[in-house]
Design a protein around this motif. Structure first.
Motif, PDB file in Angstrom:
ATOM      1  N   ILE A 155       0.720  -1.346  -0.086  1.00  0.00           N
ATOM      2  CA  ILE A 155      -0.092   0.055  -0.002  1.00  0.00           C
ATOM      3  C   ILE A 155       0.836   1.283   0.111  1.00  0.00           C
ATOM      4  N   SER A 156       2.070   1.205   0.261  1.00  0.00           N
ATOM      5  CA  SER A 156       2.958   2.176   0.134  1.00  0.00           C
ATOM      6  C   SER A 156       4.382   2.085  -0.053  1.00  0.00           C
ATOM      7  N   GLY A 157       5.026   2.569  -1.000  1.00  0.00           N
ATOM      8  CA  GLY A 157       6.457   2.224  -1.209  1.00  0.00           C
ATOM      9  C   GLY A 157       6.499   1.523  -2.502  1.00  0.00           C
ATOM     10  N   PRO A 158       7.634   0.816  -2.892  1.00  0.00           N
ATOM     11  CA  PRO A 158       8.771   0.711  -2.086  1.00  0.00           C
ATOM     12  C   PRO A 158       9.799   2.106  -2.214  1.00  0.00           C
ATOM     13  N   ALA A 159      10.389   2.399  -0.904  1.00  0.00           N
ATOM     14  CA  ALA A 159      11.114   3.504  -0.844  1.00  0.00           C
ATOM     15  C   ALA A 159      12.569   2.817  -0.533  1.00  0.00           C
ATOM     16  N   MET A 160      13.637   3.499  -1.246  1.00  0.00           N
ATOM     17  CA  MET A 160      15.086   3.116  -1.058  1.00  0.00           C
ATOM     18  C   MET A 160      15.379   3.777   0.030  1.00  0.00           C
ATOM     19  N   LEU A 161      16.319   3.129   0.672  1.00  0.00           N
ATOM     20  CA  LEU A 161      16.824   3.508   2.212  1.00  0.00           C
ATOM     21  C   LEU A 161      18.410   3.403   1.712  1.00  0.00           C
ATOM     22  N   GLY A 162      18.999   4.450   1.957  1.00  0.00           N
ATOM     23  CA  GLY A 162      20.634   4.677   1.758  1.00  0.00           C
ATOM     24  C   GLY A 162      20.693   4.714   0.344  1.00  0.00           C
ATOM     25  N   ARG A 163      21.820   4.337   0.100  1.00  0.00           N
ATOM     26  CA  ARG A 163      22.510   3.918  -1.299  1.00  0.00           C
ATOM     27  C   ARG A 163      22.075   2.815  -1.995  1.00  0.00           C
ATOM     28  N   ARG A 164      20.934   2.401  -2.110  1.00  0.00           N
ATOM     29  CA  ARG A 164      20.588   1.262  -2.644  1.00  0.00           C
ATOM     30  C   ARG A 164      21.093   0.053  -1.635  1.00  0.00           C
ATOM     31  N   GLU A 165      20.752   0.189  -0.406  1.00  0.00           N
ATOM     32  CA  GLU A 165      21.077  -0.733   0.557  1.00  0.00           C
ATOM     33  C   GLU A 165      20.210  -1.664   0.852  1.00  0.00           C
ATOM     34  N   ALA A 166      18.671  -0.899   0.917  1.00  0.00           N
ATOM     35  CA  ALA A 166      17.583  -1.636   1.456  1.00  0.00           C
ATOM     36  C   ALA A 166      16.302  -1.069   1.033  1.00  0.00           C
ATOM     37  N   MET A 167      15.188  -1.575   1.115  1.00  0.00           N
ATOM     38  CA  MET A 167      14.087  -1.103   0.605  1.00  0.00           C
ATOM     39  C   MET A 167      13.045  -1.353   1.939  1.00  0.00           C
ATOM     40  N   GLU A 168      12.011  -0.232   1.735  1.00  0.00           N
ATOM     41  CA  GLU A 168      10.831  -0.565   2.763  1.00  0.00           C
ATOM     42  C   GLU A 168       9.656  -0.370   2.117  1.00  0.00           C
ATOM     43  N   LEU A 169       8.751  -1.057   2.623  1.00  0.00           N
ATOM     44  CA  LEU A 169       7.453  -1.169   2.075  1.00  0.00           C
ATOM     45  C   LEU A 169       6.445  -1.178   3.393  1.00  0.00           C
ATOM     46  N   ILE A 170       5.034  -0.657   3.033  1.00  0.00           N
ATOM     47  CA  ILE A 170       4.071  -0.887   3.774  1.00  0.00           C
ATOM     48  C   ILE A 170       2.968  -1.635   3.477  1.00  0.00           C
ATOM     49  N   VAL A 171       2.834  -2.776   3.989  1.00  0.00           N
ATOM     50  CA  VAL A 171       1.839  -3.554   3.452  1.00  0.00           C
ATOM     51  C   VAL A 171       0.676  -3.913   4.340  1.00  0.00           C
ATOM     52  N   GLU A 172      -0.359  -4.395   3.869  1.00  0.00           N
ATOM     53  CA  GLU A 172      -1.566  -5.046   4.605  1.00  0.00           C
ATOM     54  C   GLU A 172      -2.063  -6.317   4.107  1.00  0.00           C
ATOM     55  N   ASP A 173      -2.832  -6.660   4.819  1.00  0.00           N
ATOM     56  CA  ASP A 173      -3.475  -8.166   4.526  1.00  0.00           C
ATOM     57  C   ASP A 173      -4.313  -7.883   3.063  1.00  0.00           C
ATOM     58  N   HIS A 174      -3.997  -8.807   2.294  1.00  0.00           N
ATOM     59  CA  HIS A 174      -4.863  -8.662   1.285  1.00  0.00           C
ATOM     60  C   HIS A 174      -6.431  -9.096   1.168  1.00  0.00           C
ATOM     61  N   SER A 175      -7.232  -8.275   0.577  1.00  0.00           N
ATOM     62  CA  SER A 175      -8.555  -8.493   0.918  1.00  0.00           C
ATOM     63  C   SER A 175      -9.368  -8.554  -0.715  1.00  0.00           C
ATOM     64  N   THR A 176      -9.851  -9.738  -0.784  1.00  0.00           N
ATOM     65  CA  THR A 176     -10.791 -10.208  -2.111  1.00  0.00           C
ATOM     66  C   THR A 176     -11.870  -9.106  -2.111  1.00  0.00           C
ATOM     67  N   GLU A 177     -12.323  -8.504  -1.329  1.00  0.00           N
ATOM     68  CA  GLU A 177     -13.527  -7.992  -1.306  1.00  0.00           C
ATOM     69  C   GLU A 177     -13.514  -6.771  -2.603  1.00  0.00           C
ATOM     70  N   GLY A 178     -14.482  -7.070  -3.430  1.00  0.00           N
ATOM     71  CA  GLY A 178     -14.667  -6.138  -4.588  1.00  0.00           C
ATOM     72  C   GLY A 178     -14.230  -6.889  -5.846  1.00  0.00           C
ATOM     73  N   ASP A 179     -13.311  -7.962  -5.402  1.00  0.00           N
ATOM     74  CA  ASP A 179     -13.017  -8.865  -6.576  1.00  0.00           C
ATOM     75  C   ASP A 179     -14.162  -9.551  -7.391  1.00  0.00           C
ATOM     76  N   ALA A 180     -13.981  -9.893  -8.733  1.00  0.00           N
ATOM     77  CA  ALA A 180     -14.877 -10.722  -9.214  1.00  0.00           C
ATOM     78  C   ALA A 180     -14.744 -12.111  -8.895  1.00  0.00           C
ATOM     79  N   PRO A 181     -15.617 -12.923  -8.769  1.00  0.00           N
ATOM     80  CA  PRO A 181     -15.613 -14.374  -8.411  1.00  0.00           C
ATOM     81  C   PRO A 181     -14.763 -15.134  -9.308  1.00  0.00           C
TER      82      PRO A 181
END
Length: 115
Positions: A89-115
């Motif tokens: 839901i947010s990111g990926p953001a690079m940390l340092g000089r290509r040392e790491a990446m940070e993401l914000i994630v959340e549980d995936h919801s199938t709400e609204g997806d077609a069956p």
């Protein structure tokens, strides 16, 4: 402590592939493995979530994930952490000089997806 000592959780990153069904002309989505990496996964606590953007809700169990720098990692991918399917839901953001990446994630919801 450096980043390597904090990477204690196995994370599978998957990319969505959309193909056209030749018989019916409909789109079919499938997920393929982009990478299997070690990451640091921290659930976002309610007290910290109050300071985050209003679009993140605790009911969705948001988490912060840090991984080593991974070229090609994009926001339209998903993560599998243990038995949880997580959407970025947010990111990926690079940390340092290509040392790491940070993401914000959340549980995936199938709400609204077609069956």
């Amino acid at each position: 402590m450096d980043l390597a000592s904090k990477l204690d959780t196995r994370v599978r990153i998957e990319r969505k592939t959309v193909t056209l069904d030749p018989a019916y002309g409909t789109q079919e989505a499938s997920w393929s493995v982009f990478a299997n990496v070690w990451g640091e996964v921290r659930d976002v606590l309610p007290s910290r979530a109050e300071r985050l953007a209003e679009t993140i809700t605790i009911a969705n169990r948001p988490a912060r994930v840090r991984v080593r720098y991974l070229p090609g990692l994009a926001a339209d991918m998903r993560l599998i952490i243990g038995g949880r399917i997580m959407q970025i839901i947010s990111g990926p953001a690079m940390l340092g000089r290509r040392e790491a990446m940070e993401l914000i994630v959340e549980d995936h919801s199938t709400e609204g997806d077609a069956p």
